[in-house]
Write an enzyme that holds these catalytic residues in place. Structure first.
Site, PDB file in Angstrom:
ATOM      1  CB  CYS A 190      -0.960   0.118   1.081  1.00  0.00           C
ATOM      2  SG  CYS A 190      -1.763   1.502   1.472  1.00  0.00           S
ATOM      3  CG  ASP A 197      -1.811  -4.147  -1.510  1.00  0.00           C
ATOM      4  OD1 ASP A 197      -2.491  -4.386  -0.460  1.00  0.00           O
ATOM      5  OD2 ASP A 197      -1.407  -3.096  -1.719  1.00  0.00           O
TER       6      ASP A 197
END
Length: 282
Positions: A190, A197
């Site tokens: 992120c 992620d």
């Protein structure tokens, strides 16, 4: 760190900050992030983008009250057009959806129309919303990305910092091929919180053959890279187009869910049609 990580446009985001959870409808919770933040450094201009596509969202934690106060639940499917001024920041999206929890709506279509209106206003772009009852999705199979998986290569990797160096001279031969390559090793972080992620990526192209080892090294180099999902997909598309110069190119990533949402962006310069069936990690 991305060159725009400290941009003032990101300063007001609730992402990475302690927040209160509201359970009555509040459209002001939605926050957008200008797509220009990552497109400008890539030399991408809104009036001359080299791709089309959408950001596909799946909403797994969507609930509201009907007119009599009985809770309703649904799975939502949202598609945001690539031409929107903003992408939608995911934590704000989650907080916004939570605000439906104790709010009464007359019918399902009112919920759909409310979502469509608010998301379109936030993103400043075209958006479509569909709501599904749970029994409509029961028995839906786990999907998979069609293509050749490039992950099982016997190679040594010791650098996890993002670089496009691996794509230099990454095509081989003069013969034009048409193939679809898949990797489940995409991991980025992120932009704000640096939380991981996890995603799977499908790359479909027509052009000189791309060296699979170099492509995998390039994808693995995202492991310490900080950008939003949508930005990573556009960066990958732009880098492949720039260095490998395929005639046709489509890049599609499906990320694991967080906060009841998954984000699945795709970008293409051909007639690519993405499969929207969830993958095994979703």
């Amino acid at each position: 760190m991305s060159s725009y990580a400290n941009h003032q446009a990101l300063a007001g985001l609730t992402l990475g900050k302690s927040t209160d959870y509201r359970d009555t409808y509040d459209a002001s919770l939605l926050q957008g992030v200008p797509r220009s933040l990552n497109r400008d450094p890539l030399g991408l201009k809104a009036d001359n983008l080299p791709f089309h596509g959408t950001d596909i969202w799946t909403l797994y934690e969507l609930s509201w009250l009907n007119a009599k106060g009985l809770p309703q639940v649904a799975v939502g499917h949202v598609e945001l057009d690539y031409t929107s001024v903003n992408l939608i920041e995911s934590k704000s999206f989650k907080l916004y959806l939570n605000s439906f929890n104790q709010t009464r709506f007359n019918n399902w279509d009112e919920v759909r129309q409310t979502l469509e209106r608010d998301l379109s206003t936030c993103a400043q772009g075209k958006i479509s919303v569909a709501l599904y009852r749970l029994d409509e999705l029961e028995g839906q199979p786990i999907g998979h990305f069609n293509g050749t998986c490039i992950d099982d290569q016997d190679i040594t990797i010791d650098n996890y910092e993002f670089t496009t160096d691996y794509l230099e001279n990454a095509t081989c031969g003069e013969k034009v091929v048409e193939e679809t390559l898949v990797s489940h090793l995409l991991k980025s972080n992120c932009l704000i919180t640096h939380q991981p992620d996890w995603g799977s990526i499908q790359i479909q192209y027509r052009g000189r053959q791309i060296d699979r080892e170099k492509l995998l090294r390039y994808l693995v180099s995202f492991r310490h890279h900080n950008e939003f999902h949508e930005q990573c997909v556009e960066r990958i598309f732009n880098d492949l187009l720039r260095f490998c110069q395929p005639e046709k190119l489509s890049v599609y990533a499906r990320y694991t869910r967080r906060g009841g949402l998954d984000i699945n962006p795709w970008r293409s310069n051909s007639d690519f049609v993405p499969s929207t069936t969830r993958l095994v990690r979703q």
